[in-house]
Write an enzyme that holds these catalytic residues in place. Structure first.
Site, short mmCIF file in Angstrom:
data_model
loop_
_atom_site.label_atom_id
_atom_site.label_comp_id
_atom_site.label_asym_id
_atom_site.label_seq_id
_atom_site.Cartn_x
_atom_site.Cartn_y
_atom_site.Cartn_z
N ASP A 60 2.41 -37.75 5.31
CA ASP A 60 1.71 -36.70 3.81
C ASP A 60 0.54 -36.83 4.47
OD1 ASP A 60 4.43 -36.33 3.85
OD2 ASP A 60 3.93 -37.58 1.41
N TYR A 124 6.50 -49.78 6.30
CA TYR A 124 5.56 -49.25 5.02
C TYR A 124 4.73 -50.63 5.36
CZ TYR A 124 6.39 -43.93 6.52
OH TYR A 124 6.63 -43.54 6.98
#
Length: 301
Positions: A60, A124
């Protein structure tokens, strides 16, 4: 008749100035996506085919990557051989030099390779700084690259206990946000890793004061929309005492996106996509396999 080579590239970026990794609609003028700049760089190599990049992992606006990946096809003039992998990376970086985007590796892969569907796992890392009431107290190397909290410490034991509940195969509906893909994607994911370990500032040996850092790491084959930021926000809330371990368990078991507390998700700027892993054999081209020929319809576009 011209052959077309398929390449896999690994690339890193600081996501602050981009709208996210994927390209933006032509009418959106404020910020481009990382993909827009990568495709512009590929076009500067003057391929004969239309440029289209397939990104492995969507991130994002504001999220960073130490290693994302994508594949694309590149057709050169008939008198020119396919780009060598290191030359391709160097050429793309030359054209990206004004952007905070860099190619780290390139592979000449089989014609049917797919960067998204053949990824075996994605990792992540979320970076958290403690005892920082305002981002101006951070070294410049860490501004917009971590979540700074006023808390001087977190209950790391409680975070680890809560993180252990997330590991395994679960319906993660409570940890995904609404988006257009929601009706088409299963909320059941297998989280291989959810851990918290000490970290550091990028300038820790040179900055004038010690800032406690923690890093949350999550590994799975794939993730739901905003799942990592929502899991991070919930785990930090456990570490702050705002959410108990049993409450996090109840949240997971609710399997309802609306059950997730408002304004609890961690901000985008502390999140890094750190790895996308593939099977080595999937990257290898057979010595007896030539590059594919483009369909005639593609040649004349």
């Amino acid at each position: 008749m011209h052959n077309c080579s398929r390449y896999l590239i690994f690339f890193q970026y600081i996501g602050t100035k981009y709208s996210g990794v994927v390209k933006v609609p032509p009418h959106q003028l404020d910020k481009k996506g990382v993909q827009d700049h990568l495709e512009d760089a590929i076009r500067r190599l003057r391929p004969l085919n239309p440029v289209s990049l397939s990104i492995s992992s969507r991130t994002d606006r504001g999220v960073h990557a130490l290693s994302n990946s994508a594949h694309f096809d590149l057709q050169r003039a008939p008198n020119k051989p396919p780009f060598a992998e290191d030359i391709l990376a160097e050429a793309l970086n030359f054209h990206l030099r004004t952007e905070q985007i860099r190619i780290t590796r390139a592979y000449h892969v089989p014609a049917d390779f797919h960067a998204r569907f053949q990824a075996q796992s994605r990792t992540y890392v979320y970076r958290i700084a403690l005892g920082v009431s305002h981002h101006s107290q951070l070294p410049l190397t860490d501004c917009n690259l971590c979540w700074n909290l006023r808390d001087t410490e977190l209950n790391v034991g409680a975070i680890r206990e809560a993180a252990a509940l997330l590991v395994g195969t679960h319906d993660f509906s409570s940890f995904r946000a609404f988006n257009s893909d929601m009706p088409f994607k299963s909320p059941v994911k297998t989280l291989e890793v959810a851990s918290i370990e000490p970290g550091s500032t990028f300038a820790h040996t040179h900055f004038h004061r010690e800032i406690p850092f923690w890093e949350l790491t999550f590994k799975s084959r794939s993730f739901l929309y905003k799942q990592v930021r929502r899991m991070t926000g919930a785990l930090v809330a456990v570490g702050q005492g705002r959410l108990s371990v049993p409450q996090l368990k109840e949240l997971l078991e609710a399997r309802d996106s609306l059950a997730y507390p408002q304004n609890l998700a961690a901000p985008a700027y502390g999140l890094f996509l750190s790895r996308v892993d593939y099977r080595e054999e999937d990257l290898q081209r057979s010595p007896h396999t030539s590059d594919r020929e483009l369909p005639s319809s593609e040649k004349h576009k």
